[in-house]
Design an enzyme around this catalytic site. Structure first.
Site, PDB file in Angstrom:
ATOM      1  N   SER A   7       0.830  -1.205   0.000  1.00  0.00           N
ATOM      2  CA  SER A   7       0.000   0.000   0.000  1.00  0.00           C
ATOM      3  C   SER A   7       0.864   1.255   0.000  1.00  0.00           C
ATOM      4  O   SER A   7       1.615   1.512   0.945  1.00  0.00           O
ATOM      5  CB  SER A   7      -0.906   0.020   1.227  1.00  0.00           C
ATOM      6  N   HIS A  32      -1.134  -1.246  -4.287  1.00  0.00           N
ATOM      7  CA  HIS A  32      -2.426  -0.867  -3.705  1.00  0.00           C
ATOM      8  C   HIS A  32      -2.468   0.650  -3.503  1.00  0.00           C
ATOM      9  O   HIS A  32      -1.568   1.225  -2.882  1.00  0.00           O
ATOM     10  CB  HIS A  32      -2.571  -1.603  -2.367  1.00  0.00           C
ATOM     11  N   ASP A  34      -4.695   3.823  -2.080  1.00  0.00           N
ATOM     12  CA  ASP A  34      -5.784   4.170  -1.165  1.00  0.00           C
ATOM     13  C   ASP A  34      -6.249   5.600  -1.380  1.00  0.00           C
ATOM     14  O   ASP A  34      -5.540   6.542  -1.024  1.00  0.00           O
ATOM     15  CB  ASP A  34      -5.289   4.035   0.284  1.00  0.00           C
ATOM     16  N   MET A  36      -8.859   8.478  -0.320  1.00  0.00           N
ATOM     17  CA  MET A  36      -9.770   8.842   0.796  1.00  0.00           C
ATOM     18  C   MET A  36     -10.307  10.244   0.563  1.00  0.00           C
ATOM     19  O   MET A  36      -9.580  11.123   0.100  1.00  0.00           O
ATOM     20  CB  MET A  36      -8.990   8.831   2.111  1.00  0.00           C
ATOM     21  N   HIS A  65      -8.179   1.257  -4.291  1.00  0.00           N
ATOM     22  CA  HIS A  65      -9.124   1.109  -3.176  1.00  0.00           C
ATOM     23  C   HIS A  65      -9.741   2.475  -2.888  1.00  0.00           C
ATOM     24  O   HIS A  65      -9.081   3.355  -2.327  1.00  0.00           O
ATOM     25  CB  HIS A  65      -8.359   0.563  -1.958  1.00  0.00           C
ATOM     26  N   MET A  67     -11.945   4.762  -0.884  1.00  0.00           N
ATOM     27  CA  MET A  67     -12.664   4.980   0.382  1.00  0.00           C
ATOM     28  C   MET A  67     -13.372   6.318   0.263  1.00  0.00           C
ATOM     29  O   MET A  67     -13.030   7.302   0.930  1.00  0.00           O
ATOM     30  CB  MET A  67     -11.657   4.970   1.541  1.00  0.00           C
ATOM     31  N   MET A 136     -11.641  -5.365   5.102  1.00  0.00           N
ATOM     32  CA  MET A 136     -10.846  -4.440   5.921  1.00  0.00           C
ATOM     33  C   MET A 136     -10.558  -5.121   7.256  1.00  0.00           C
ATOM     34  O   MET A 136     -11.479  -5.545   7.961  1.00  0.00           O
ATOM     35  CB  MET A 136     -11.613  -3.134   6.170  1.00  0.00           C
ATOM     36  N   GLY A 141      -9.011   4.344   6.810  1.00  0.00           N
ATOM     37  CA  GLY A 141      -8.718   5.758   6.993  1.00  0.00           C
ATOM     38  C   GLY A 141      -7.269   6.043   7.354  1.00  0.00           C
ATOM     39  O   GLY A 141      -6.775   7.135   7.096  1.00  0.00           O
ATOM     40  N   GLY A 143      -3.107   4.249   7.995  1.00  0.00           N
ATOM     41  CA  GLY A 143      -2.166   3.138   8.002  1.00  0.00           C
ATOM     42  C   GLY A 143      -1.669   2.909   9.422  1.00  0.00           C
ATOM     43  O   GLY A 143      -1.937   3.708  10.330  1.00  0.00           O
ATOM     44  N   ASP A 174      -6.708  -6.118   4.187  1.00  0.00           N
ATOM     45  CA  ASP A 174      -6.074  -4.802   4.203  1.00  0.00           C
ATOM     46  C   ASP A 174      -6.102  -4.211   5.605  1.00  0.00           C
ATOM     47  O   ASP A 174      -7.179  -3.913   6.133  1.00  0.00           O
ATOM     48  CB  ASP A 174      -6.849  -3.907   3.213  1.00  0.00           C
TER      49      ASP A 174
HETATM   50  C1  DX5 Z   1      -6.324   1.890   5.411  1.00  0.00           C
HETATM   51  C2  DX5 Z   1      -5.853   1.519   4.036  1.00  0.00           C
HETATM   52  C3  DX5 Z   1      -4.745   0.538   4.013  1.00  0.00           C
HETATM   53  C4  DX5 Z   1      -3.482   0.972   4.729  1.00  0.00           C
HETATM   54  C5  DX5 Z   1      -2.923  -0.246   5.396  1.00  0.00           C
HETATM   55  O1  DX5 Z   1      -7.485   2.645   5.323  1.00  0.00           O
HETATM   56  O2  DX5 Z   1      -6.918   0.973   3.261  1.00  0.00           O
HETATM   57  O3  DX5 Z   1      -4.453   0.087   2.703  1.00  0.00           O
HETATM   58  O4  DX5 Z   1      -2.524   1.526   3.879  1.00  0.00           O
HETATM   59  O5  DX5 Z   1      -1.841   0.138   6.162  1.00  0.00           O
HETATM   60  P1  DX5 Z   1      -1.057  -0.848   7.145  1.00  0.00           P
HETATM   61  O6  DX5 Z   1      -0.610  -2.017   6.312  1.00  0.00           O
HETATM   62  O7  DX5 Z   1       0.036   0.007   7.660  1.00  0.00           O
HETATM   63  O8  DX5 Z   1      -2.056  -1.260   8.201  1.00  0.00           O
HETATM   64 ZN    ZN Z   2      -6.492  -0.031   1.280  1.00  0.00          ZN
END
Ligand code: DX5
Ligand code: ZN
Length: 216
Positions: A7, A32, A34, A36, A65, A67, A136, A141, A143, A174
């Site tokens: 990601s 990946h 993300d 948001m 992805h 969100m 999820m 939201g 990492g 994820d």
């Molecule tokens: C969170 C994202 C993830 C995030 C995962 O909302 O969808 O893809 O980057 O991060 P880690 O692997 O650090 O939990």
């Molecule tokens: Zn994600």
């Protein structure tokens, strides 16, 4: 052997070029991304100007992805990136079946994403139509959050639903994925591991990708 989809959210945004070069050299199959919007989730990440720059440099399949609310508004723009997979949230799509059809009509694989509180059983009538289910394993939201343990049972329930319905859907997870949670997730039936912090914050990210790929 799982597919690994690092990601980009955990990458160094001041030097994305170097991090994407690392992904290109690595054994990761996907990247990946993300997106948001500050509405569907309580954070904002990056938008299309950044995605376009990343897509130009990245040689791996793009696993987008979203969100965001009303993700169907952006199908054309995601397709224009050259994306392989477009993941939308179940919770953001009152007309999910139509959105999945539109993603397919645009020529992309379609993934449906479930938040931690959404049970697998809501997929009963859509599982035959999707290419992937993204579970999820943290609240979306941010990492770097802690893995939600109940996710293991959820992967098993989803694997059972896929087998019962003879669906071809992949299972992707994820959030909070590392060598330890990743192993248990793969044992439970996961096909695709997303990992942000575990890969990008490591001293040797390429080794972490190899470690995740070797899980069985
Ligand atoms: C969170 C994202 C993830 C995030 C995962 O909302 O969808 O893809 O980057 O991060 P880690 O692997 O650090 O939990
Ligand atoms: Zn994600």
């Amino acid at each position: 052997m799982p597919i690994v989809s690092p990601s980009l959210l955990a990458a160094n945004f001041a030097d994305l070029k170097s991090d994407i070069a690392m992904i290109n050299r690595s054994e990761a199959e996907w990247l990946h991304l993300d997106v948001m919007d500050g509405v569907f989730v309580p954070n904002i990440s990056f938008g299309f100007p950044v995605l376009e720059a990343v897509a130009k440099l990245c040689e791996k399949k793009l696993d987008v992805h979203l969100m965001i609310v009303e993700p169907e508004k952006f199908i054309k723009q995601v397709k224009a990136l050259g994306a392989y997979m477009m993941n939308v949230h179940y919770e953001a799509c009152p007309h999910l079946h139509r959105v999945i059809q539109q993603i397919h009509e645009a020529g992309m694989k379609a993934g449906v994403t479930l938040n931690p509180h959404t049970p697998v059983c809501v997929l009963e009538d859509i599982i035959q139509d999707v290419d992937m289910v993204l579970l999820m394993t943290v609240n979306p939201g941010f990492g770097g959050q802690k893995f939600i343990e109940h996710s293991i049972e959820k992967v098993k329930a989803l694997r059972a639903l896929i087998e019962r319905t003879k669906s071809n859907a992949l299972i992707e997870v994820d959030g909070g994925v590392n060598g330890e949670t990743g192993k248990r997730l793969v044992e439970a039936g996961t096909d695709v591991l997303v990992a942000g912090s575990y890969v990008f914050k490591a001293d040797n990210p390429e080794e972490k990708i190899i470690e995740l790929k070797s899980l069985s």
